[in-house]
Structure formats: C-alpha cells, structure tokens
Design a protein around this motif. Structure first.
Motif, short mmCIF file in Angstrom:
data_model
loop_
_atom_site.label_atom_id
_atom_site.label_comp_id
_atom_site.label_asym_id
_atom_site.label_seq_id
_atom_site.Cartn_x
_atom_site.Cartn_y
_atom_site.Cartn_z
N TYR A 169 0.83 -1.21 0.00
CA TYR A 169 0.00 0.00 0.00
C TYR A 169 0.86 1.26 0.00
CZ TYR A 169 -3.46 3.46 1.47
OH TYR A 169 -4.25 4.57 1.54
N GLU A 170 1.85 1.30 0.89
CA GLU A 170 2.69 2.50 1.02
C GLU A 170 3.45 2.79 -0.28
OE1 GLU A 170 2.55 4.52 3.58
OE2 GLU A 170 1.17 3.17 4.61
N VAL A 171 4.02 1.76 -0.86
CA VAL A 171 4.78 1.93 -2.10
C VAL A 171 3.84 2.32 -3.24
CG1 VAL A 171 6.25 0.76 -3.79
CG2 VAL A 171 6.54 0.31 -1.34
N ALA A 191 3.91 5.72 -5.59
CA ALA A 191 4.05 5.60 -7.04
C ALA A 191 2.86 6.21 -7.77
CB ALA A 191 4.21 4.14 -7.43
N LEU A 192 1.66 5.99 -7.24
CA LEU A 192 0.47 6.56 -7.87
C LEU A 192 0.42 8.07 -7.74
CD1 LEU A 192 -2.24 3.95 -6.83
CD2 LEU A 192 -1.37 4.36 -9.13
N ALA A 193 0.89 8.60 -6.63
CA ALA A 193 0.93 10.05 -6.45
C ALA A 193 1.90 10.67 -7.45
CB ALA A 193 1.32 10.40 -5.02
N LYS A 194 3.01 9.98 -7.69
CA LYS A 194 4.00 10.47 -8.65
C LYS A 194 3.44 10.42 -10.08
CE LYS A 194 8.65 9.55 -10.31
NZ LYS A 194 9.74 8.60 -10.32
N GLU A 195 2.68 9.39 -10.39
CA GLU A 195 2.12 9.21 -11.73
C GLU A 195 0.67 9.71 -11.80
OE1 GLU A 195 3.77 8.28 -14.35
OE2 GLU A 195 5.62 7.77 -13.27
N HIS A 196 0.37 10.71 -11.02
CA HIS A 196 -1.00 11.22 -10.89
C HIS A 196 -1.66 11.53 -12.23
CE1 HIS A 196 -4.06 14.29 -10.02
NE2 HIS A 196 -4.27 13.56 -8.94
N ASP A 197 -0.92 12.08 -13.16
CA ASP A 197 -1.50 12.51 -14.44
C ASP A 197 -1.50 11.42 -15.51
OD1 ASP A 197 -1.99 15.05 -13.42
OD2 ASP A 197 0.04 15.72 -13.93
N ASN A 198 -0.83 10.32 -15.27
CA ASN A 198 -0.72 9.26 -16.27
C ASN A 198 -1.68 8.11 -15.89
OD1 ASN A 198 0.02 7.26 -18.05
ND2 ASN A 198 2.22 7.60 -17.80
N LEU A 199 -2.86 8.14 -16.47
CA LEU A 199 -3.89 7.16 -16.12
C LEU A 199 -3.48 5.73 -16.48
CD1 LEU A 199 -6.70 6.80 -14.92
CD2 LEU A 199 -7.64 7.10 -17.22
N ASP A 200 -2.87 5.54 -17.64
CA ASP A 200 -2.44 4.20 -18.05
C ASP A 200 -1.38 3.64 -17.10
OD1 ASP A 200 -4.15 4.04 -20.22
OD2 ASP A 200 -2.69 4.93 -21.61
N LYS A 201 -0.42 4.45 -16.74
CA LYS A 201 0.62 4.01 -15.80
C LYS A 201 0.02 3.72 -14.43
CE LYS A 201 5.02 3.62 -14.59
NZ LYS A 201 6.08 2.92 -15.23
N TYR A 235 -1.73 0.43 -14.59
CA TYR A 235 -0.71 -0.62 -14.63
C TYR A 235 -0.15 -0.88 -13.22
CZ TYR A 235 3.80 -2.84 -15.44
OH TYR A 235 4.89 -3.67 -15.38
N LEU A 236 0.17 0.20 -12.51
CA LEU A 236 0.72 0.06 -11.15
C LEU A 236 -0.28 -0.61 -10.21
CD1 LEU A 236 2.46 3.54 -10.80
CD2 LEU A 236 3.60 1.31 -10.87
N PHE A 237 -1.54 -0.23 -10.33
CA PHE A 237 -2.56 -0.82 -9.47
C PHE A 237 -2.70 -2.32 -9.73
CE2 PHE A 237 -7.05 -2.09 -8.94
CZ PHE A 237 -7.14 -1.99 -7.56
N PHE A 238 -2.80 -2.71 -10.99
CA PHE A 238 -2.98 -4.13 -11.31
C PHE A 238 -1.73 -4.94 -11.01
CE2 PHE A 238 -6.53 -2.62 -14.11
CZ PHE A 238 -7.53 -3.19 -13.34
N ARG A 239 -0.55 -4.37 -11.20
CA ARG A 239 0.68 -5.09 -10.86
C ARG A 239 0.77 -5.28 -9.34
NH1 ARG A 239 3.34 -8.28 -13.91
NH2 ARG A 239 5.24 -7.77 -12.82
N LEU A 290 -6.05 -1.84 -1.57
CA LEU A 290 -5.26 -1.18 -2.61
C LEU A 290 -6.07 -0.12 -3.35
CD1 LEU A 290 -3.14 -4.16 -3.98
CD2 LEU A 290 -2.49 -2.41 -2.33
N SER A 291 -7.38 -0.28 -3.41
CA SER A 291 -8.23 0.75 -4.01
C SER A 291 -8.18 2.02 -3.18
CB SER A 291 -9.67 0.26 -4.13
OG SER A 291 -9.76 -0.82 -5.01
N GLY A 292 -8.04 1.87 -1.87
CA GLY A 292 -7.87 3.04 -1.02
C GLY A 292 -6.62 3.82 -1.36
N ALA A 293 -5.56 3.13 -1.75
CA ALA A 293 -4.33 3.81 -2.16
C ALA A 293 -4.56 4.62 -3.43
CB ALA A 293 -3.20 2.80 -2.39
N VAL A 294 -5.36 4.09 -4.34
CA VAL A 294 -5.67 4.81 -5.58
C VAL A 294 -6.44 6.10 -5.25
CG1 VAL A 294 -6.96 4.72 -7.75
CG2 VAL A 294 -5.67 2.72 -6.98
N LEU A 295 -7.46 5.97 -4.43
CA LEU A 295 -8.28 7.14 -4.08
C LEU A 295 -7.45 8.19 -3.33
CD1 LEU A 295 -11.56 5.31 -3.02
CD2 LEU A 295 -11.17 6.62 -5.11
N ALA A 296 -6.63 7.75 -2.41
CA ALA A 296 -5.81 8.70 -1.64
C ALA A 296 -4.77 9.38 -2.52
CB ALA A 296 -5.14 7.98 -0.47
#
Length: 189
Positions: A69-71, A75-85, A88-92, A146-152
């Motif tokens: 979750y932390e990682v 990573a999602l915060a860094k790739e905030h504007d790249n929906l495809d990335k 990919y990060l969420f599913f991986r 992990l969905s919570g990480a996406v929303l946050a």
C-alpha cells in the motif's frame, strides 16, 4: 524561512486532514461492527472466538498488503496525471499481493481447524469456521485496501469517505442478516 499566512493553503491542509481522519474513523467503525453484533448476540466468548479468527486471517493481509500500500500510494501520487501508468501500477500491485497472500488464505481454508487447534488449543476450535469464511473474503479485502491507495493518491478522499459509508451500511446489513447463522454468518456478512 519565514512565517506565511496563506489561509487558502491552510484551509486546503485542514480539509485534507479532516477527510483523512474521517476515513480512519469510519474504517474503525466498520472494522468493529462484527465485534459489536457478536457482543450483543453471543457474549464475550463469541467475541473472543471471532477475534481469534479475524486476527489470524488479518496477518497475511496486514503484512503483505500493508507494505505494498505504502509503495503503491507513492508511485500513484507520482504518476498522478498518467492514467495508463496508474492502472498498470494498481494491477501489478494487486497481482503481487495475490501471489504472496493467496497461498496463506488457501492454507487457512484447507487447514483452518487443525491450524487453530495446533496454534491455540482445542478451546479455540470454533474459530475455524469464521477463519474459513474470512479466508474466502481475502481477495476482496486486498482489492479494497489497494483501491484506497488509488483514491488517496488521486486526492479523492471525499470519494473514499462515501465508499466507507456505503461499506458500513452494506457490512452492517450483511452482519445483521448473518447473525442467525452464528459466527460463520457474521464473518460472511
């Protein structure tokens, strides 16, 4: 460095803190629903048996998913504007968690009663039934976490707050309906 009186920025930080705290409170309420219903229906013995199963079922989830979750959040915060990335990060991450955690839950499902008896003794054998049900719910718990990480990471804490309220209502209804079926019914709820 100096003192800055930017009230708009302070308001934004206060809003974020309020949403994050509200989400934590609602998560706590949701996690305590089974205990509340069990304490009213089955007394302290039922609460103890259920909590033993729940704590055992939470071990792989907390250890593995909590670390990812932390990682994932960073990573999602860094790739905030790249929906495809981000997708990919969420599913991986979900795949990684599943590869490591699902063997534990399959083992809990197959060996629940002997495992509980071996670890805690015969007095705790009734914890096996809720442990089996909670093991079946493990994939949903991983997705939810992990969905919570996406929303946050997307700063959608307001949406997470709505999701938490919906989950409380659904969980409360499921737990209440599962009550006549004992601890396994409450675990299913």
């Amino acid at each position: 460095p100096g003192v800055c009186f930017d009230f708009a920025r302070a308001g934004e930080l206060m809003r974020y803190g309020l949403l994050a705290s509200s989400n934590n409170i609602l998560f706590y309420v949701r996690s305590q629903l089974p205990t509340f219903v069990l304490s009213r229906s089955f007394g302290p013995a039922g609460v103890g048996l259920f909590n033993k199963a729940e704590s055992l079922a939470a071990r792989p989830h907390a250890f593995i998913t909590g670390s990812v979750y932390e990682v994932l959040f960073r990573a999602l915060a860094k790739e905030h504007d790249n929906l495809d990335k981000s997708r990919y990060l969420f599913f991986r991450s979900l795949t990684l968690v599943a590869v490591y955690a699902l063997p534990f839950y399959i083992g809990f499902l197959w060996l629940a009663e002997p495992l509980v008896v071996m670890l805690f003794g015969h007095r705790w054998a009734e914890s096996a039934a809720p442990l089996m049900v909670l093991s079946l719910a493990a994939p949903l718990m991983m997705i939810e976490n992990l969905s919570g990480a996406v929303l946050a990471a997307r700063n959608w804490l307001g949406r997470e707050l709505v999701a938490q309220v919906i989950m409380i209502v659904v969980a409360a209804a499921g737990i209440w309906l599962g009550r006549p079926y004992g601890m396994a019914g409450i675990a299913a709820g």
